[in-house]
Write a protein that holds these residues in place. Structure first.
Motif, mmCIF file in Angstrom:
data_model
loop_
_atom_site.group_PDB
_atom_site.id
_atom_site.type_symbol
_atom_site.label_atom_id
_atom_site.label_comp_id
_atom_site.label_asym_id
_atom_site.label_seq_id
_atom_site.Cartn_x
_atom_site.Cartn_y
_atom_site.Cartn_z
ATOM 1 N N GLU A 1 0.825 -1.200 0.000
ATOM 2 C CA GLU A 1 0.000 0.000 0.000
ATOM 3 C C GLU A 1 0.868 1.262 0.000
ATOM 4 O O GLU A 1 0.593 2.216 -0.745
ATOM 5 N N LYS A 2 1.918 1.263 0.808
ATOM 6 C CA LYS A 2 2.809 2.434 0.851
ATOM 7 C C LYS A 2 3.571 2.584 -0.461
ATOM 8 O O LYS A 2 3.734 3.707 -0.980
ATOM 9 N N PHE A 3 4.029 1.469 -1.018
ATOM 10 C CA PHE A 3 4.773 1.490 -2.278
ATOM 11 C C PHE A 3 3.935 2.148 -3.371
ATOM 12 O O PHE A 3 4.420 3.001 -4.127
ATOM 13 N N LEU A 4 2.670 1.774 -3.449
ATOM 14 C CA LEU A 4 1.784 2.326 -4.475
ATOM 15 C C LEU A 4 1.447 3.786 -4.186
ATOM 16 O O LEU A 4 1.468 4.625 -5.094
ATOM 17 N N LYS A 5 1.124 4.080 -2.947
ATOM 18 C CA LYS A 5 0.755 5.449 -2.580
ATOM 19 C C LYS A 5 1.889 6.418 -2.882
ATOM 20 O O LYS A 5 1.656 7.530 -3.394
ATOM 21 N N ASP A 6 3.118 6.000 -2.589
ATOM 22 C CA ASP A 6 4.271 6.858 -2.830
ATOM 23 C C ASP A 6 4.468 7.163 -4.313
ATOM 24 O O ASP A 6 5.160 8.125 -4.668
ATOM 25 N N ARG A 7 3.858 6.349 -5.169
ATOM 26 C CA ARG A 7 4.002 6.521 -6.615
ATOM 27 C C ARG A 7 2.710 6.992 -7.274
ATOM 28 O O ARG A 7 2.580 6.928 -8.503
ATOM 29 N N GLY A 8 1.778 7.462 -6.460
ATOM 30 C CA GLY A 8 0.553 8.032 -6.980
ATOM 31 C C GLY A 8 -0.444 7.029 -7.512
ATOM 32 O O GLY A 8 -1.352 7.382 -8.274
ATOM 33 N N ALA A 9 -0.304 5.773 -7.097
ATOM 34 C CA ALA A 9 -1.204 4.709 -7.547
ATOM 35 C C ALA A 9 -2.064 4.232 -6.382
ATOM 36 O O ALA A 9 -1.874 4.644 -5.229
ATOM 37 N N TYR A 10 -2.992 3.311 -6.693
ATOM 38 C CA TYR A 10 -3.938 2.859 -5.683
ATOM 39 C C TYR A 10 -4.155 1.347 -5.798
ATOM 40 O O TYR A 10 -4.252 0.819 -6.913
ATOM 41 N N PRO A 11 -4.236 0.642 -4.642
ATOM 42 C CA PRO A 11 -4.556 -0.793 -4.664
ATOM 43 C C PRO A 11 -6.060 -0.989 -4.907
ATOM 44 O O PRO A 11 -6.871 -0.855 -3.997
ATOM 45 N N GLU A 12 -6.417 -1.303 -6.124
ATOM 46 C CA GLU A 12 -7.818 -1.297 -6.550
ATOM 47 C C GLU A 12 -8.700 -2.248 -5.752
ATOM 48 O O GLU A 12 -9.884 -1.988 -5.552
ATOM 49 N N GLN A 13 -8.153 -3.371 -5.297
ATOM 50 C CA GLN A 13 -9.015 -4.348 -4.631
ATOM 51 C C GLN A 13 -9.392 -3.942 -3.207
ATOM 52 O O GLN A 13 -10.334 -4.482 -2.633
ATOM 53 N N LYS A 14 -8.670 -2.968 -2.636
ATOM 54 C CA LYS A 14 -9.023 -2.527 -1.286
ATOM 55 C C LYS A 14 -10.390 -1.835 -1.325
ATOM 56 O O LYS A 14 -10.568 -0.819 -1.991
ATOM 57 N N GLY A 15 -11.348 -2.409 -0.626
ATOM 58 C CA GLY A 15 -12.703 -1.894 -0.620
ATOM 59 C C GLY A 15 -13.604 -2.525 -1.660
ATOM 60 O O GLY A 15 -14.825 -2.307 -1.638
ATOM 61 N N TYR A 16 -13.048 -3.326 -2.574
ATOM 62 C CA TYR A 16 -13.859 -3.967 -3.606
ATOM 63 C C TYR A 16 -14.799 -4.993 -2.977
ATOM 64 O O TYR A 16 -14.359 -5.961 -2.362
ATOM 65 N N GLN A 17 -16.088 -4.736 -3.079
ATOM 66 C CA GLN A 17 -17.110 -5.594 -2.462
ATOM 67 C C GLN A 17 -16.804 -5.847 -0.981
ATOM 68 O O GLN A 17 -17.093 -6.922 -0.450
ATOM 69 N N GLY A 18 -16.190 -4.855 -0.340
ATOM 70 C CA GLY A 18 -15.903 -4.952 1.085
ATOM 71 C C GLY A 18 -14.577 -5.599 1.438
ATOM 72 O O GLY A 18 -14.256 -5.728 2.632
ATOM 73 N N TYR A 19 -13.773 -5.971 0.420
ATOM 74 C CA TYR A 19 -12.480 -6.586 0.732
ATOM 75 C C TYR A 19 -11.587 -5.551 1.433
ATOM 76 O O TYR A 19 -11.390 -4.448 0.918
ATOM 77 N N PRO A 20 -11.019 -5.894 2.593
ATOM 78 C CA PRO A 20 -10.394 -4.853 3.432
ATOM 79 C C PRO A 20 -8.899 -4.604 3.225
ATOM 80 O O PRO A 20 -8.329 -3.758 3.918
#
Length: 251
Positions: free
Chosen positions: A45-64
């Motif tokens: 999550e930090k790796f992606l955030k630092d590069r302006g990206a987002y982990p798409e599956q977080k929150g997908y149909q409630g996936y945490p």
């Protein structure tokens, strides 16, 4: 409905795919005995955030979580948590990266420390199953050709193919048409066309193919508690053959 992608749209997914591949390369240094699986989730999550990206599956149909972390007999959708990786484990890390609204999806199975010869063979065969499926992803073939190539190679090596989870189209949405089965008969199914983008992601079990779902409603594991592995690439169909959007080079 299958959404045919333009060359420009495929290039945008390749940008997301390049970042996703970088994540997997960096994860190799994180996956070792003594590490909690939740630490891998935080790293991604930090790796992606630092590069302006987002982990798409977080929150997908409630996936945490930002990743799925499936260990040993867990087939897919394993929850990162307090489990401490130990020498001899295998773990599959699956994630979807969102870069400017375009998605890339890939899973990879890793050895934790020193694993048994039997576990290493499962990883090797599962990875090869994926590539044998990708080889069949050419214009004019049918989706059944992909599934048959995977199933044939897995069963020749004494393994089984999970039926309940399949590959899928992807673009701006995580799950689009078509569904891509990892088993079946050649010459069946939808004909493959230029501009299709989908995943090939076989889940191969050392034992039987049947599964059960944990109480969390997400995590699938082998019914007989045998080991399971998964490799996944996202591909785009072109006149020159399939492009692997999530290519990791020689790794």
């Amino acid at each position: 409905m299958i959404v045919i992608k333009t060359k420009d749209e495929i290039k945008k997914m390749q940008i997301a795919g390049k970042l996703l591949s970088e994540v997997h390369h960096n994860l190799r240094e994180q996956i070792k005995p003594g590490v909690k699986t939740i630490e891998l989730d935080r790293f991604v999550e930090k790796f992606l955030k630092d590069r302006g990206a987002y982990p798409e599956q977080k929150g997908y149909q409630g996936y945490p979580y930002s990743i799925c972390a499936s260990v040993n007999d867990e087939i897919c959708h394993g929850f990162p948590g307090e489990y401490v990786l130990k020498d001899g484990d295998i773990i599959t890390v699956d994630m979807v990266v969102n870069v400017d609204g375009w998605l890339a999806d890939s899973a990879w199975s890793y050895a934790v420390g020193n694993i048994s010869d039997e576990a290493q063979k499962l990883l090797d065969v599962t990875r090869e199953c994926m590539y044998k499926g990708i080889e069949k992803a050419v214009i004019g073939n049918r989706l059944g050709d992909i599934g048959n190539a995977i199933q044939t190679y897995a069963e020749e090596n004494g393994y089984s193919v999970v039926r309940e989870f399949v590959g899928h189209g992807i673009g701006r949405d995580m799950h689009e048409d078509p569904q891509v089965l990892h088993y079946g008969k050649p010459g069946r199914g939808i004909r493959i066309q230029e501009g299709m983008v989908f995943t090939v992601e076989p889940m191969i079990n050392m034992g039987r193919h049947e599964l059960t779902i944990d109480d969390n409603g997400w995590t699938a594991r082998t019914l007989d508690h045998s080991l399971s592995a998964q490799y996944e690439h996202q591909i785009a169909i072109t006149e020159d053959g399939p492009i692997i959007i999530t290519d990791q080079g020689d790794c």
